[in-house]
Design a protein around this motif. Structure first.
Motif, mmCIF file in Angstrom:
data_model
loop_
_atom_site.group_PDB
_atom_site.id
_atom_site.type_symbol
_atom_site.label_atom_id
_atom_site.label_comp_id
_atom_site.label_asym_id
_atom_site.label_seq_id
_atom_site.Cartn_x
_atom_site.Cartn_y
_atom_site.Cartn_z
ATOM 1 N N LEU A 97 17.513 12.190 12.739
ATOM 2 C CA LEU A 97 17.910 13.369 11.979
ATOM 3 C C LEU A 97 16.648 14.044 11.442
ATOM 4 C CD1 LEU A 97 20.965 12.003 9.966
ATOM 5 C CD2 LEU A 97 20.975 13.283 12.122
ATOM 6 N N PRO A 98 16.686 15.361 11.288
ATOM 7 C CA PRO A 98 15.503 16.077 10.796
ATOM 8 C C PRO A 98 15.320 15.963 9.288
ATOM 9 C CG PRO A 98 17.286 17.606 11.207
ATOM 10 C CD PRO A 98 17.778 16.254 11.651
ATOM 11 N N PHE A 99 14.153 16.377 8.821
ATOM 12 C CA PHE A 99 13.823 16.581 7.405
ATOM 13 C C PHE A 99 13.919 15.307 6.563
ATOM 14 C CE2 PHE A 99 15.887 20.558 8.968
ATOM 15 C CZ PHE A 99 14.737 21.303 9.099
ATOM 16 N N GLY A 100 13.701 14.161 7.178
ATOM 17 C CA GLY A 100 13.728 12.905 6.432
ATOM 18 C C GLY A 100 15.118 12.414 6.099
ATOM 19 N N LEU A 101 16.139 12.994 6.722
ATOM 20 C CA LEU A 101 17.520 12.572 6.471
ATOM 21 C C LEU A 101 17.845 11.319 7.273
ATOM 22 C CD1 LEU A 101 19.246 16.068 6.672
ATOM 23 C CD2 LEU A 101 18.750 14.739 4.604
ATOM 24 N N SER A 102 18.760 10.525 6.744
ATOM 25 C CA SER A 102 19.274 9.378 7.486
ATOM 26 C C SER A 102 20.783 9.304 7.278
ATOM 27 C CB SER A 102 18.584 8.086 7.056
ATOM 28 O OG SER A 102 18.800 7.837 5.691
ATOM 29 N N THR A 106 23.927 9.519 0.704
ATOM 30 C CA THR A 106 24.987 10.210 -0.021
ATOM 31 C C THR A 106 24.443 11.570 -0.459
ATOM 32 O OG1 THR A 106 24.248 9.366 -2.151
ATOM 33 C CG2 THR A 106 25.853 8.000 -0.929
ATOM 34 N N GLN A 107 25.294 12.381 -1.047
ATOM 35 C CA GLN A 107 24.861 13.695 -1.522
ATOM 36 C C GLN A 107 23.770 13.551 -2.582
ATOM 37 O OE1 GLN A 107 28.025 16.113 -3.232
ATOM 38 N NE2 GLN A 107 27.022 17.969 -2.475
ATOM 39 N N ASP A 112 17.877 13.892 -3.628
ATOM 40 C CA ASP A 112 16.610 13.238 -3.973
ATOM 41 C C ASP A 112 15.560 13.533 -2.906
ATOM 42 O OD1 ASP A 112 17.646 12.113 -6.294
ATOM 43 O OD2 ASP A 112 17.970 10.124 -5.400
ATOM 44 N N VAL A 113 15.976 13.548 -1.639
ATOM 45 C CA VAL A 113 15.055 13.768 -0.524
ATOM 46 C C VAL A 113 14.680 15.243 -0.389
ATOM 47 C CG1 VAL A 113 14.840 13.664 2.014
ATOM 48 C CG2 VAL A 113 15.844 11.745 0.769
ATOM 49 N N LEU A 114 15.685 16.134 -0.427
ATOM 50 C CA LEU A 114 15.458 17.554 -0.144
ATOM 51 C C LEU A 114 15.309 18.430 -1.384
ATOM 52 C CD1 LEU A 114 17.962 18.112 2.814
ATOM 53 C CD2 LEU A 114 15.530 17.523 2.905
ATOM 54 N N GLY A 115 15.662 17.910 -2.537
ATOM 55 C CA GLY A 115 15.591 18.701 -3.763
ATOM 56 C C GLY A 115 16.913 19.398 -4.057
ATOM 57 N N LYS A 116 16.847 20.297 -5.007
ATOM 58 C CA LYS A 116 18.043 21.035 -5.422
ATOM 59 C C LYS A 116 18.421 22.044 -4.333
ATOM 60 C CE LYS A 116 19.761 24.103 -8.989
ATOM 61 N NZ LYS A 116 19.450 24.932 -10.123
ATOM 62 N N PRO A 117 19.697 22.061 -3.926
ATOM 63 C CA PRO A 117 20.103 23.046 -2.916
ATOM 64 C C PRO A 117 20.018 24.468 -3.464
ATOM 65 C CG PRO A 117 21.977 21.692 -3.610
ATOM 66 C CD PRO A 117 20.785 21.202 -4.346
ATOM 67 N N ASP A 137 11.634 27.517 7.183
ATOM 68 C CA ASP A 137 12.176 28.837 7.525
ATOM 69 C C ASP A 137 13.516 28.769 8.260
ATOM 70 O OD1 ASP A 137 10.048 30.236 6.317
ATOM 71 O OD2 ASP A 137 8.832 29.976 8.123
ATOM 72 N N LEU A 138 14.243 27.688 8.105
ATOM 73 C CA LEU A 138 15.570 27.534 8.693
ATOM 74 C C LEU A 138 16.578 27.245 7.590
ATOM 75 C CD1 LEU A 138 14.586 25.207 11.679
ATOM 76 C CD2 LEU A 138 15.190 27.645 11.820
ATOM 77 N N VAL A 139 17.787 27.736 7.766
ATOM 78 C CA VAL A 139 18.873 27.427 6.839
ATOM 79 C C VAL A 139 19.483 26.105 7.289
ATOM 80 C CG1 VAL A 139 21.124 28.140 5.974
ATOM 81 C CG2 VAL A 139 19.322 29.844 6.333
ATOM 82 N N VAL A 140 19.548 25.153 6.374
ATOM 83 C CA VAL A 140 20.072 23.831 6.679
ATOM 84 C C VAL A 140 21.281 23.598 5.783
ATOM 85 C CG1 VAL A 140 19.563 21.359 6.745
ATOM 86 C CG2 VAL A 140 17.762 23.030 7.287
ATOM 87 N N ALA A 141 22.429 23.395 6.423
ATOM 88 C CA ALA A 141 23.669 23.104 5.697
ATOM 89 C C ALA A 141 24.000 21.635 5.911
ATOM 90 C CB ALA A 141 24.797 23.988 6.200
#
Length: 173
Positions: A97-102, A106-107, A112-117, A137-141
């Motif tokens: 998965l991208p951006f350090g996600l696994s 959980t939400q 914690d990984v991506l910061g405040k949405p 520069d990409l929208v990630v949902a």
């Protein structure tokens, strides 16, 4: 051969006929491209066994949505759905998965990984719990399996469009 979502993301914004993108898809045995044939237009390349949905927009749609293409051609690769959990006939994506996600996040852990949405959609009636970010520069949902954010169900990565700009996710063009 498995398609790596992280590698595929690099082609967002390119047309279906962009040489390197076309070569990448062919190397992964994907030969079909979106086209208008008769009365049907299918903007999706569904790679259900690998949990990936590659979505294109025609030139007119891209212009209407304020999407800036990165290469010329009739159909622009505008978004990529990565299924983390089985759904809609798609198997879970087994690649990275991208951006350090696994997968087990959980939400709370995603935040914690991506910061405040930048934007949150929380609608109990539709069981929609989605965090929106602007990353590279990409929208990630990030869509969650439940209203409590117990697990990620899907990661949708797309080019910024007028909706994302209007909702403060992406900067104004």
């Amino acid at each position: 051969m498995n398609i790596e979502a992280v590698a595929l993301m690099k082609f967002l914004g390119h047309s279906s006929i962009h040489q390197r993108f076309d070569e990448y898809l062919h190397a992964h045995e994907i030969k079909r491209r979106p086209k208008i044939g008769g009365s049907t237009y299918n903007p999706y390349i569904e790679v259900k066994k690998q949990g990936l949905n590659i979505i294109f927009l025609g030139d007119n749609e891209s212009n209407e949505k304020g999407i800036l293409p990165r290469s010329r051609g009739g159909y622009i690769f505008s978004s990529l759905d990565i299924y983390v959990k089985k759904g809609d006939g798609f198997s879970p994506c087994l690649g990275s998965l991208p951006f350090g996600l696994s997968r087990e996040l959980t939400q709370v852990k995603v935040r914690d990984v991506l910061g405040k949405p930048r934007h949150v959609t929380s609608d109990e009636e539709w069981s929609a719990n989605v965090d929106f970010y602007l990353l590279q520069d990409l929208v990630v949902a990030i869509k969650y399996t439940d209203m409590q954010g117990g697990a990620i169900s899907m990661v949708d990565i797309r080019l910024p469009d007028s909706w994302a700009r209007d909702h403060g996710i992406a900067p104004k063009a």
